[in-house]
Write a protein that holds these residues in place. Structure first.
Motif, PDB file in Angstrom:
ATOM      1  N   ARG A 203       0.818  -1.205   0.000  1.00  0.00           N
ATOM      2  CA  ARG A 203       0.000   0.000   0.000  1.00  0.00           C
ATOM      3  C   ARG A 203       0.859   1.265   0.000  1.00  0.00           C
ATOM      4  NH1 ARG A 203      -3.876  -1.901   3.301  1.00  0.00           N
ATOM      5  NH2 ARG A 203      -2.554  -1.458   5.078  1.00  0.00           N
ATOM      6  N   SER A 204       1.913   1.258   0.792  1.00  0.00           N
ATOM      7  CA  SER A 204       2.614   2.534   1.013  1.00  0.00           C
ATOM      8  C   SER A 204       3.865   2.701   0.155  1.00  0.00           C
ATOM      9  CB  SER A 204       2.966   2.671   2.495  1.00  0.00           C
ATOM     10  OG  SER A 204       3.841   1.631   2.859  1.00  0.00           O
ATOM     11  N   GLY A 205       4.320   1.669  -0.531  1.00  0.00           N
ATOM     12  CA  GLY A 205       5.513   1.812  -1.372  1.00  0.00           C
ATOM     13  C   GLY A 205       6.793   1.670  -0.566  1.00  0.00           C
ATOM     14  N   LEU A 206       7.917   1.838  -1.244  1.00  0.00           N
ATOM     15  CA  LEU A 206       9.204   1.604  -0.580  1.00  0.00           C
ATOM     16  C   LEU A 206       9.524   2.727   0.397  1.00  0.00           C
ATOM     17  CD1 LEU A 206      11.461  -0.510  -0.563  1.00  0.00           C
ATOM     18  CD2 LEU A 206      12.729   0.928  -2.146  1.00  0.00           C
ATOM     19  N   LYS A 207       9.844   2.306   1.619  1.00  0.00           N
ATOM     20  CA  LYS A 207      10.243   3.253   2.670  1.00  0.00           C
ATOM     21  C   LYS A 207      11.473   2.671   3.328  1.00  0.00           C
ATOM     22  CE  LYS A 207       5.986   5.463   3.802  1.00  0.00           C
ATOM     23  NZ  LYS A 207       4.705   4.949   4.273  1.00  0.00           N
ATOM     24  N   PRO A 208      12.294   3.511   3.962  1.00  0.00           N
ATOM     25  CA  PRO A 208      13.411   2.947   4.708  1.00  0.00           C
ATOM     26  C   PRO A 208      12.843   2.109   5.853  1.00  0.00           C
ATOM     27  CG  PRO A 208      13.382   5.357   4.881  1.00  0.00           C
ATOM     28  CD  PRO A 208      12.223   4.970   4.027  1.00  0.00           C
ATOM     29  N   GLN A 209      13.210   0.847   5.956  1.00  0.00           N
ATOM     30  CA  GLN A 209      12.614  -0.044   6.945  1.00  0.00           C
ATOM     31  C   GLN A 209      13.422  -0.024   8.242  1.00  0.00           C
ATOM     32  OE1 GLN A 209       9.735  -1.959   6.412  1.00  0.00           O
ATOM     33  NE2 GLN A 209       9.523  -0.851   4.494  1.00  0.00           N
ATOM     34  N   LYS A 210      12.703  -0.039   9.362  1.00  0.00           N
ATOM     35  CA  LYS A 210      13.371   0.117  10.658  1.00  0.00           C
ATOM     36  C   LYS A 210      13.336  -1.161  11.495  1.00  0.00           C
ATOM     37  CE  LYS A 210      14.430   4.400  10.031  1.00  0.00           C
ATOM     38  NZ  LYS A 210      13.615   5.585  10.240  1.00  0.00           N
ATOM     39  N   ASN A 211      13.872  -2.225  10.989  1.00  0.00           N
ATOM     40  CA  ASN A 211      13.979  -3.472  11.737  1.00  0.00           C
ATOM     41  C   ASN A 211      12.745  -3.850  12.543  1.00  0.00           C
ATOM     42  OD1 ASN A 211      15.020  -5.840  12.533  1.00  0.00           O
ATOM     43  ND2 ASN A 211      16.730  -4.996  13.713  1.00  0.00           N
ATOM     44  N   THR A 212      11.700  -4.242  11.854  1.00  0.00           N
ATOM     45  CA  THR A 212      10.473  -4.666  12.519  1.00  0.00           C
ATOM     46  C   THR A 212      10.373  -6.187  12.552  1.00  0.00           C
ATOM     47  OG1 THR A 212       9.342  -4.585  10.401  1.00  0.00           O
ATOM     48  CG2 THR A 212       9.190  -2.629  11.783  1.00  0.00           C
ATOM     49  N   GLY A 213      11.399  -6.852  12.073  1.00  0.00           N
ATOM     50  CA  GLY A 213      11.390  -8.307  12.060  1.00  0.00           C
ATOM     51  C   GLY A 213      11.019  -8.873  10.701  1.00  0.00           C
ATOM     52  N   ALA A 214      10.727  -7.991   9.731  1.00  0.00           N
ATOM     53  CA  ALA A 214      10.285  -8.462   8.414  1.00  0.00           C
ATOM     54  C   ALA A 214      11.423  -9.095   7.610  1.00  0.00           C
ATOM     55  CB  ALA A 214       9.654  -7.324   7.628  1.00  0.00           C
ATOM     56  N   GLY A 215      12.655  -8.938   8.099  1.00  0.00           N
ATOM     57  CA  GLY A 215      13.797  -9.553   7.418  1.00  0.00           C
ATOM     58  C   GLY A 215      13.661 -11.072   7.313  1.00  0.00           C
ATOM     59  N   THR A 216      12.842 -11.663   8.193  1.00  0.00           N
ATOM     60  CA  THR A 216      12.631 -13.116   8.126  1.00  0.00           C
ATOM     61  C   THR A 216      11.871 -13.503   6.858  1.00  0.00           C
ATOM     62  OG1 THR A 216      10.622 -12.853   9.412  1.00  0.00           O
ATOM     63  CG2 THR A 216      12.590 -13.469  10.642  1.00  0.00           C
ATOM     64  N   LEU A 217      11.206 -12.529   6.249  1.00  0.00           N
ATOM     65  CA  LEU A 217      10.477 -12.802   5.008  1.00  0.00           C
ATOM     66  C   LEU A 217      11.403 -12.820   3.799  1.00  0.00           C
ATOM     67  CD1 LEU A 217       7.360 -10.501   5.425  1.00  0.00           C
ATOM     68  CD2 LEU A 217       7.453 -12.990   5.576  1.00  0.00           C
ATOM     69  N   PHE A 218      12.635 -12.370   4.007  1.00  0.00           N
ATOM     70  CA  PHE A 218      13.546 -12.227   2.881  1.00  0.00           C
ATOM     71  C   PHE A 218      13.662 -13.518   2.070  1.00  0.00           C
ATOM     72  CE2 PHE A 218      17.767 -12.815   1.053  1.00  0.00           C
ATOM     73  CZ  PHE A 218      17.783 -11.768   0.150  1.00  0.00           C
ATOM     74  N   ASP A 219      13.884 -14.609   2.777  1.00  0.00           N
ATOM     75  CA  ASP A 219      14.142 -15.864   2.062  1.00  0.00           C
ATOM     76  C   ASP A 219      12.933 -16.316   1.238  1.00  0.00           C
ATOM     77  OD1 ASP A 219      15.981 -17.907   1.400  1.00  0.00           O
ATOM     78  OD2 ASP A 219      14.720 -19.282   2.571  1.00  0.00           O
ATOM     79  N   VAL A 220      11.735 -16.174   1.809  1.00  0.00           N
ATOM     80  CA  VAL A 220      10.517 -16.575   1.086  1.00  0.00           C
ATOM     81  C   VAL A 220      10.330 -15.689  -0.148  1.00  0.00           C
ATOM     82  CG1 VAL A 220       8.010 -16.792   1.232  1.00  0.00           C
ATOM     83  CG2 VAL A 220       9.426 -17.410   3.194  1.00  0.00           C
ATOM     84  N   LEU A 221      10.488 -14.373   0.045  1.00  0.00           N
ATOM     85  CA  LEU A 221      10.261 -13.460  -1.078  1.00  0.00           C
ATOM     86  C   LEU A 221      11.353 -13.593  -2.135  1.00  0.00           C
ATOM     87  CD1 LEU A 221       8.872 -10.373   0.847  1.00  0.00           C
ATOM     88  CD2 LEU A 221       7.616 -11.912  -0.666  1.00  0.00           C
ATOM     89  N   ARG A 222      12.572 -13.881  -1.689  1.00  0.00           N
ATOM     90  CA  ARG A 222      13.646 -14.117  -2.659  1.00  0.00           C
ATOM     91  C   ARG A 222      13.292 -15.313  -3.547  1.00  0.00           C
ATOM     92  NH1 ARG A 222      19.582 -15.537  -0.728  1.00  0.00           N
ATOM     93  NH2 ARG A 222      18.468 -16.546   0.964  1.00  0.00           N
ATOM     94  N   ARG A 223      12.877 -16.407  -2.924  1.00  0.00           N
ATOM     95  CA  ARG A 223      12.525 -17.594  -3.717  1.00  0.00           C
ATOM     96  C   ARG A 223      11.348 -17.308  -4.626  1.00  0.00           C
ATOM     97  NH1 ARG A 223      13.346 -22.862  -0.135  1.00  0.00           N
ATOM     98  NH2 ARG A 223      14.712 -22.019   1.458  1.00  0.00           N
TER      99      ARG A 223
END
Ligand SMILES: [Zn+2]
Length: 240
Positions: A203-223
């Motif tokens: 919804r909001s587009g790319l923003k500087p992310q402030k470590n909310t724990g979403a880094g765990t999604l990296f591997d799923v989204l990368r694949r």
């Protein structure tokens, strides 16, 4: 000799002959452009500063028999701080490699161009932004721009509306979240927070992310993204 003037970002380069370099530039209007930077590796070459990774500026090229040759470039930014931080440099290289894999020559790419520019900007200058999480947000929005927004409200298999109160499984091959009936061993569990983060990011587009724990999604989204591109991207193996 026809010439092209276009804003662009250098996505990659390959050294060529003794003193030249072949640049791959992302242009909002012309998509992926291969441009020869002739003599740029000679000492004092005026083209040297423009012939580096991530250079963003206005490129002037002339074209002859399907080949484009760089004649000049007005540099807007080189994103120099990336050179001082190997991890951020790897993230930025991944962003560029994704764009190089997705865009075709001659394909209008204004949206992807704007997304990449933001990504490079945040990785370079937003010191408080979490690099992996910003890269994760980029992956999600990149998928959206290239036409593969993951399904987050209906099952990616059977299209049943999903109850997300307790999270849901994500099926990479099917293209999004799925219902308990369609979940299999090949799905990844996503929490309510993960799903909220994805919806909010789309919804909001790319923003500087402030470590909310979403880094765990990296591997799923990368694949997820690399499966859509049908190309494993080498540099992503160096992350997270
Ligand atoms: Zn289902």
């Amino acid at each position: 000799m026809p010439s092209i003037t276009t804003p662009g970002i250098v996505l990659r380069y390959a050294n060529y002959r003794d003193h030249d370099r072949m640049l791959t530039i992302l242009s909002p209007r012309y998509g992926k452009l291969d441009v020869l930077s002739r003599g740029c590796r000679r000492p004092k070459s005026a083209l040297m500063p423009a012939s580096e990774l991530f250079v963003y500026g206005e490129f002037v090229c002339y074209q002859q028999n399907d080949h484009a040759t760089l004649s000049s470039c007005t540099i807007s930014d080189t994103f120099y701080p990336l050179r001082l931080d190997p991890y951020r440099l790897t993230c930025a290289s991944y962003l560029s490699a994704l764009c190089a894999a997705a865009v075709q020559p001659g394909e209008e790419s204004a949206e992807l161009y704007a997304l990449l520019l933001k990504g490079l900007y945040y990785l370079s200058y937003e010191k408080d932004a979490d690099a992996l999480e910003t890269t994760t947000a980029f992956l999600l929005l990149f998928a959206d721009v290239i036409g593969y927004r993951p399904r987050l409200s209906r099952c990616a298999h059977c299209r049943t509306p999903l109850d997300l109160a307790n999270g849901a499984p994500f099926d990479i091959a099917a293209g999004g979240l799925c219902c308990p009936m369609c979940a299999s061993r090949s799905t990844f569990r996503m929490s309510v927070e993960d799903i909220k983060w994805m919806s909010e990011t789309i919804r909001s587009g790319l923003k500087p992310q402030k470590n909310t724990g979403a880094g765990t999604l990296f591997d799923v989204l990368r694949r997820y993204v690399e499966m859509r591109l049908e190309t494993p991207i080498k540099v992503s193996k160096l992350l997270p």
